[in-house]
Design an enzyme around this catalytic site. Structure first.
Site, mmCIF file in Angstrom:
data_model
loop_
_atom_site.group_PDB
_atom_site.id
_atom_site.type_symbol
_atom_site.label_atom_id
_atom_site.label_comp_id
_atom_site.label_asym_id
_atom_site.label_seq_id
_atom_site.Cartn_x
_atom_site.Cartn_y
_atom_site.Cartn_z
ATOM 1 N N ARG A 120 0.844 -1.205 0.000
ATOM 2 C CA ARG A 120 0.000 0.000 0.000
ATOM 3 C C ARG A 120 0.878 1.253 0.000
ATOM 4 N NH1 ARG A 120 -5.872 -1.089 2.370
ATOM 5 N NH2 ARG A 120 -6.609 -1.401 0.261
ATOM 6 N N GLN A 125 -0.680 2.604 -5.839
ATOM 7 C CA GLN A 125 -2.101 2.934 -5.681
ATOM 8 C C GLN A 125 -2.958 2.541 -6.896
ATOM 9 O OE1 GLN A 125 -2.192 6.959 -4.341
ATOM 10 N NE2 GLN A 125 -3.167 6.394 -2.427
ATOM 11 N N ASP A 128 -4.162 -1.149 -6.851
ATOM 12 C CA ASP A 128 -4.734 -1.641 -5.595
ATOM 13 C C ASP A 128 -6.168 -2.168 -5.782
ATOM 14 O OD1 ASP A 128 -5.592 -2.021 -3.031
ATOM 15 O OD2 ASP A 128 -4.867 -0.112 -2.269
ATOM 16 N N SER A 131 -8.690 -1.624 -2.803
ATOM 17 C CA SER A 131 -9.375 -0.325 -2.767
ATOM 18 C C SER A 131 -10.485 -0.273 -3.817
ATOM 19 C CB SER A 131 -8.380 0.820 -3.034
ATOM 20 O OG SER A 131 -7.509 0.932 -1.948
ATOM 21 N N TYR A 226 -3.076 0.378 7.956
ATOM 22 C CA TYR A 226 -4.070 -0.565 8.463
ATOM 23 C C TYR A 226 -4.250 -0.438 9.970
ATOM 24 C CZ TYR A 226 -4.096 -3.231 4.105
ATOM 25 O OH TYR A 226 -4.251 -3.644 2.813
HETATM 26 P P1 NAD Z 1 -9.494 -2.634 5.845
HETATM 27 O O1 NAD Z 1 -10.491 -3.141 4.870
HETATM 28 O O2 NAD Z 1 -8.421 -3.558 6.313
HETATM 29 O O3 NAD Z 1 -10.285 -2.110 7.155
HETATM 30 C C1 NAD Z 1 -11.377 -1.229 7.052
HETATM 31 C C2 NAD Z 1 -11.358 -0.259 8.199
HETATM 32 O O4 NAD Z 1 -11.675 -0.925 9.417
HETATM 33 C C3 NAD Z 1 -10.009 0.416 8.432
HETATM 34 O O5 NAD Z 1 -10.168 1.823 8.317
HETATM 35 C C4 NAD Z 1 -9.634 0.003 9.854
HETATM 36 O O6 NAD Z 1 -8.947 1.024 10.557
HETATM 37 C C5 NAD Z 1 -11.007 -0.260 10.477
HETATM 38 N N1 NAD Z 1 -10.988 -1.069 11.698
HETATM 39 C C6 NAD Z 1 -10.231 -2.145 11.993
HETATM 40 N N2 NAD Z 1 -10.509 -2.585 13.238
HETATM 41 C C7 NAD Z 1 -11.468 -1.785 13.749
HETATM 42 C C8 NAD Z 1 -12.178 -1.735 14.975
HETATM 43 N N3 NAD Z 1 -11.922 -2.595 15.965
HETATM 44 N N4 NAD Z 1 -13.090 -0.773 15.140
HETATM 45 C C9 NAD Z 1 -13.351 0.116 14.170
HETATM 46 N N5 NAD Z 1 -12.715 0.134 12.989
HETATM 47 C C10 NAD Z 1 -11.783 -0.804 12.771
HETATM 48 O O7 NAD Z 1 -8.770 -1.333 5.341
HETATM 49 P P2 NAD Z 1 -8.820 -0.567 3.944
HETATM 50 O O8 NAD Z 1 -10.088 0.170 3.843
HETATM 51 O O9 NAD Z 1 -8.493 -1.497 2.838
HETATM 52 O O10 NAD Z 1 -7.603 0.451 4.117
HETATM 53 C C11 NAD Z 1 -7.336 1.109 5.318
HETATM 54 C C12 NAD Z 1 -6.500 2.335 5.025
HETATM 55 O O11 NAD Z 1 -5.285 1.995 4.340
HETATM 56 C C13 NAD Z 1 -7.135 3.369 4.119
HETATM 57 O O12 NAD Z 1 -8.102 4.149 4.682
HETATM 58 C C14 NAD Z 1 -5.895 4.154 3.724
HETATM 59 O O13 NAD Z 1 -5.520 5.065 4.728
HETATM 60 C C15 NAD Z 1 -4.868 3.104 3.597
HETATM 61 N N6 NAD Z 1 -4.696 2.770 2.162
HETATM 62 C C16 NAD Z 1 -3.563 3.159 1.544
HETATM 63 C C17 NAD Z 1 -3.403 2.892 0.188
HETATM 64 C C18 NAD Z 1 -2.179 3.305 -0.536
HETATM 65 O O14 NAD Z 1 -1.456 4.158 -0.059
HETATM 66 N N7 NAD Z 1 -1.894 2.685 -1.680
HETATM 67 C C19 NAD Z 1 -4.378 2.231 -0.506
HETATM 68 C C20 NAD Z 1 -5.545 1.837 0.166
HETATM 69 C C21 NAD Z 1 -5.672 2.111 1.509
#
Ligand code: NAD
Length: 375
Positions: A120, A125, A128, A131, A226
């Site tokens: 990530r 990006q 991904d 996403s 994450y």
């Molecule tokens: P994910 O599907 O693994 O998780 C979804 C959400 O659940 C996350 O925001 C996480 O913080 C939340 N979560 C986990 N445990 C929890 C709990 N106990 N209570 C409440 N919430 C909880 O994550 P995702 O959506 O695939 O990605 C998370 C983050 O990663 C994104 O928001 C972003 O900041 C980052 N990201 C970066 C890139 C990149 O730079 N290429 C790409 C995608 C995402």
């Protein structure tokens, strides 16, 4: 090289590459061969692939001749066993969970890449798929919730009186959660969201939703954006806050996940019992155990007049655009694997290629997968 696009098995409706991407690959001097009917469920005819420059073959022939296979879902162990050592596999096979598949790739000496392991980083990006698919899931989840709810989402002031807007609680404000917030706001609902990563508070607010504050969460910047496991004390405070907000919500969309682990349990049965009859819970974390205690994966459960929908295959239900996004991500990744003359070039000096590679020459390349499989 010959790239083989395989037809998905089972209920999956997407296809890994649309004809528009096949045409780009052909321009990049790749020979593309499609399994007969690979795109049918995503409304893509064999003819369209032929026009894009691909050839069409039956599965047995394709399995023998392709150098690199592309599909969306995980392969069966039998399929892996039918491949030869020189062939390369690329799909989304969740290696942190599917360790048997990883072991099968290893023992059969197959080079495998899993699109859900793309690092990530900013450079990655555009590749991904997590996403992209979370965007589809977040959107579809809200539409289904609006359909199932026996109330309106927006506020209405009519001659028959004022209708209050629905309250939607989003648990987890990652990619899917933020998309759900945006769509629920567009439909006029009042939206609240909660995440352990307090960094998302600003994004939540900027989409017009209220962030549910719980103090004391552990944010680990080394976790690549994450979430990480939280302390027992935080979990208790979090649970009280969520229970109170859940009791007032008409809809809860659960998206909270921790990669490679069971999804956190955020909605216990007692919280469901406090919800209004007719309320709806959509649990996008259903395939990794669900955020709601009552969730059953791929099933709808009705408990105390609350509908709990354990749906985790929304991308398959929107096959054209989901395939379009998946294919564009795959194409962007493939550009790192294709040499100028169209041949396969596995450059493990590239951090994206190395991080996405699960097995090669009898070794596990992805560090996280290695530690899980060898533990
Ligand atoms: P994910 O599907 O693994 O998780 C979804 C959400 O659940 C996350 O925001 C996480 O913080 C939340 N979560 C986990 N445990 C929890 C709990 N106990 N209570 C409440 N919430 C909880 O994550 P995702 O959506 O695939 O990605 C998370 C983050 O990663 C994104 O928001 C972003 O900041 C980052 N990201 C970066 C890139 C990149 O730079 N290429 C790409 C995608 C995402």
């Amino acid at each position: 090289m010959i790239l083989g696009l395989l037809k998905e098995q089972g209920a999956e409706q997407r296809v890994a590459l649309l004809p528009e991407i096949v045409s780009k690959l052909v321009q990049a001097k790749v020979e593309v061969c499609i399994e007969t009917g690979a795109g049918t469920k995503a409304f893509q005819k064999d003819e369209a692939y032929r026009n894009a420059g691909a050839t069409i073959a039956e599965r047995d022939e394709l399995l023998k001749k392709a150098d690199l296979f592309v599909q969306i879902s995980e392969p069966s162990i039998e399929l892996i066993q039918s491949l030869s050592e020189k062939q390369v596999w690329l799909s989304q096979f969740n290696p942190l969970w599917n360790t048997d598949l990883v072991k099968s790739f290893l023992t059969n000496g197959i080079t495998s890449f899993s699109m859900d392991s793309i690092p990530r980083t900013t450079r990655a990006q555009a590749m991904d798929v997590l996403s992209s698919m979370a965007t589809v899931a977040g959107y579809k989840a809200v539409l289904q919730a609006a359909n199932e709810l026996p109330n309106f989402f927006p506020m209405f002031m009519t001659a028959a009186g004022t209708i209050r807007p629905a309250t939607v609680l989003i648990l987890g404000a990652g990619v899917a959660g933020l998309q759900s917030i945006a769509i629920a706001r567009k439909l006029g609902a009042q939206v609240e969201a909660f995440d352990v990563r307090s960094a998302v508070k600003e994004e939540v607010n900027s989409l017009g939703a209220k962030f549910v504050e719980v103090e004391g969460a552990i944010d680990d910047s080394a976790a690549g954006g994450y979430a990480v496991e939280q302390t027992e004390e935080f979990k208790k405070k979090q649970q009280e806050a969520i229970n109170d907000h859940a009791a007032k919500a008409d809809v809860i969309i659960c998206t909270a996940q921790i990669p490679g682990r069971k999804a956190p349990l955020l909605i216990p049965t007692e919280a469901v019992e406090r919800m209004r009859p007719g309320s709806v819970i959509i649990d996008l974390a259903a395939s990794s155990g669900g955020n709601c205690e009552l969730t059953k994966n791929s099933e709808t459960v009705i408990y105390d007049e609350v509908k709990i929908i354990g749906q985790s295959d929304y991308p398959s239900l929107m096959p054209i655009d989901a395939s379009k996004m998946f294919g564009k991500n795959v194409f962007n990744f493939l550009q790192l694997l294709i040499a100028e003359d169209g041949s396969l070039n596995l450059n493990f000096e590239d951090d994206i290629v190395k991080g996405t590679c699960i097995t090669h020459s009898g070794e596990i390349y992805n560090e996280r997968v290695k530690s899980v499989v060898e533990s």
